[in-house]
Motif scaffolding. Structure first.
Motif, short mmCIF file in Angstrom:
data_model
loop_
_atom_site.label_atom_id
_atom_site.label_comp_id
_atom_site.label_asym_id
_atom_site.label_seq_id
_atom_site.Cartn_x
_atom_site.Cartn_y
_atom_site.Cartn_z
N HIS A 1 0.83 -1.21 0.00
CA HIS A 1 0.00 0.00 0.00
C HIS A 1 0.86 1.26 0.00
O HIS A 1 0.60 2.20 -0.76
CB HIS A 1 -0.91 -0.01 1.23
N ILE A 2 1.89 1.29 0.84
CA ILE A 2 2.76 2.47 0.92
C ILE A 2 3.49 2.70 -0.41
O ILE A 2 3.60 3.82 -0.89
CB ILE A 2 3.76 2.32 2.08
N GLN A 3 3.96 1.62 -1.02
CA GLN A 3 4.65 1.74 -2.30
C GLN A 3 3.73 2.29 -3.39
O GLN A 3 4.14 3.11 -4.22
CB GLN A 3 5.21 0.38 -2.72
N MET A 4 2.47 1.87 -3.38
CA MET A 4 1.54 2.27 -4.43
C MET A 4 0.98 3.67 -4.22
O MET A 4 0.81 4.43 -5.18
CB MET A 4 0.38 1.27 -4.52
N HIS A 5 0.70 4.05 -2.97
CA HIS A 5 -0.10 5.25 -2.73
C HIS A 5 0.62 6.36 -1.95
O HIS A 5 0.11 7.48 -1.91
CB HIS A 5 -1.38 4.88 -1.96
N TRP A 6 1.78 6.05 -1.32
CA TRP A 6 2.42 7.05 -0.47
C TRP A 6 3.79 7.50 -0.98
O TRP A 6 4.10 8.69 -0.95
CB TRP A 6 2.57 6.51 0.96
N GLU A 7 4.60 6.55 -1.40
CA GLU A 7 5.96 6.89 -1.78
C GLU A 7 5.98 7.86 -2.97
O GLU A 7 5.29 7.64 -3.97
CB GLU A 7 6.75 5.62 -2.11
N GLY A 8 6.75 8.92 -2.82
CA GLY A 8 6.88 9.91 -3.87
C GLY A 8 5.78 10.95 -3.89
O GLY A 8 5.78 11.86 -4.72
N LYS A 9 4.81 10.86 -2.96
CA LYS A 9 3.71 11.81 -2.90
C LYS A 9 4.00 12.88 -1.86
O LYS A 9 4.47 12.60 -0.76
CB LYS A 9 2.40 11.09 -2.53
N GLN A 10 3.74 14.13 -2.20
CA GLN A 10 3.88 15.23 -1.25
C GLN A 10 2.62 15.38 -0.39
O GLN A 10 2.68 15.82 0.75
CB GLN A 10 4.16 16.54 -1.99
N GLN A 11 1.48 15.07 -0.96
CA GLN A 11 0.23 15.13 -0.23
C GLN A 11 -0.60 13.89 -0.55
O GLN A 11 -0.60 13.40 -1.68
CB GLN A 11 -0.57 16.38 -0.59
N VAL A 12 -1.31 13.41 0.45
CA VAL A 12 -2.23 12.29 0.26
C VAL A 12 -3.50 12.53 1.05
O VAL A 12 -3.48 13.24 2.07
CB VAL A 12 -1.61 10.94 0.71
N LYS A 13 -4.61 11.99 0.56
CA LYS A 13 -5.86 12.02 1.31
C LYS A 13 -5.93 10.77 2.16
O LYS A 13 -6.09 9.66 1.65
CB LYS A 13 -7.05 12.11 0.35
N VAL A 14 -5.80 10.95 3.44
CA VAL A 14 -5.55 9.82 4.33
C VAL A 14 -6.76 8.90 4.47
O VAL A 14 -6.65 7.68 4.32
CB VAL A 14 -5.09 10.32 5.71
N LEU A 15 -7.93 9.47 4.79
CA LEU A 15 -9.08 8.61 5.09
C LEU A 15 -9.45 7.68 3.94
O LEU A 15 -9.62 6.46 4.16
CB LEU A 15 -10.28 9.45 5.52
N PRO A 16 -9.59 8.18 2.70
CA PRO A 16 -9.89 7.23 1.61
C PRO A 16 -8.84 6.14 1.45
O PRO A 16 -9.17 4.99 1.17
CB PRO A 16 -9.95 8.14 0.37
N LEU A 17 -7.57 6.51 1.63
CA LEU A 17 -6.50 5.52 1.51
C LEU A 17 -6.56 4.50 2.65
O LEU A 17 -6.29 3.31 2.44
CB LEU A 17 -5.15 6.20 1.48
#
Length: 343
Positions: free
Chosen positions: A152-168
């Motif tokens: 999950h972290i590799q797909m949705h977090w790494e390299g991102k400056q901002q993320v929407k936490v609850l949907p993830l």
């Protein structure tokens, strides 16, 4: 003359109804049952969506006192508040009240789920679910969870400056649930669960009016689809069990299938399916929201984040090569945004 009598009867019926309700009101708490079936459900659901459910309850207490009657999701309901109420609920020993789920939950999750069972049936199913959560079983789930978190972290977090936490976090929780409960790894079969599951969740707490285009109706259809998919999984695992044997700690369905007494399965197929759905629904929102608040705390409290990071790094040092490690707190900037767009 006939038409006059008919009009008189039509006027008399609601009057008698009101007189009957007035007479009964002396023996029930204050308050109103509202519109039949709907009652106060819509107001309560609006308060939940606006995150002011506590204020909604407080307003009723201020208006009617600590005990009042209302109607929620098609059922007459009594709201009781305070220490005495808590003592009455939790210390009565089951002699005065019994657990009863709202109609929408019963119809969507099935009538053989743990919340609907009593006596020996309740004990039998509860014992099967508890066996899945034994400490020796939980240890085996750490590896699966670790694998899902890393992916999950590799797909949705790494390299991102901002993320929407609850949907993830809802996505992560769904993936972990699919793996631990049903043994579904990432792929097409798991993906087929996502849309009907999300549709099911929307109607779990809803007004039980089963007409086209209502949330309840769509949720019932989604429930039927999920139950059919789970039946296929149960049958697949039965075949695997007969051919090769199945690790009872592999997932919840395998665990429940492995429970046998006198050469008979302890749980019926419906009980396996309905309780898998119960655990799935019970763990989805609660887990994803809790993880979101933890991340929010770490993002807003650098000292706490540093202490947690240090603790995790010390734990990681004591692990063997290849041993599952639940990772480290994410240090980049995060955008904490709920699914309805409120930050």
């Amino acid at each position: 003359m006939t038409s006059i009598l008919l009009v008189a009867l039509l006027l008399l019926i609601p009057i008698l109804f009101l007189l009957k309700r007035t007479k009964q009101s002396k023996r029930v708490p204050p308050g109103s049952l509202g519109i039949p079936i709907i009652g106060q459900s819509l107001g309560y659901l609006r308060a939940r969506r606006a995150n002011i459910a506590e204020k909604w309850v407080e307003d009723r207490i201020n208006k009617y006192g600590p005990i009042s009657k209302l109607s929620l999701f098609g059922k007459p309901t009594v709201l009781i508040h305070g220490q005495a109420a808590n003592k009455f609920i939790f210390a009565n020993g089951g002699g005065n009240i019994v657990n009863m789920q709202i109609q929408s939950i019963k119809m969507i999750l099935g009538d053989r789920n743990l919340q609907e069972l009593r006596g020996k049936d309740h004990s039998r199913v509860r014992g099967a679910l508890v066996s899945f959560l034994k400490p020796e079983s939980l240890k085996q789930y750490v590896g699966k969870i670790d694998e899902e978190v890393r992916r999950h972290i590799q797909m949705h977090w790494e390299g991102k400056q901002q993320v929407k936490v609850l949907p993830l976090m809802k996505t992560l929780t769904f993936n972990i649930i699919s793996s631990l409960l049903f043994g579904l790894e990432s792929g097409n079969q798991r993906d087929q669960f996502m849309n009907p599951f999300q549709e099911l969740m929307k109607g779990v707490v809803s007004v039980p009016i089963n007409i086209p285009f209502t949330r309840y109706n769509r949720s019932l259809k989604a429930s039927a689809k999920i139950q059919n998919m789970l039946k296929e999984i149960v049958h697949q695992k039965k075949v695997e069990q007969e051919k090769n044997g199945v690790n009872p700690r592999q997932d919840l369905i395998s665990c429940m299938l492995s429970m046998v007494e006198d050469d008979k399965q302890v749980l019926t197929e419906n009980e396996i399916i309905h309780n898998a759905m119960l655990v799935m629904v019970a763990g989805y929102d609660t887990s994803s929201v809790l993880i979101t608040f933890i991340i929010r705390l770490l993002a807003n409290e650098p000292a706490i984040c540093a202490a947690v990071l240090q603790e995790q790094e010390e734990i990681a040092k004591g692990k063997l090569l290849g041993e599952p490690n639940m990772g480290r707190p994410f240090k980049d900037e995060v955008l904490l945004e709920s699914s309805n767009g409120n930050s």
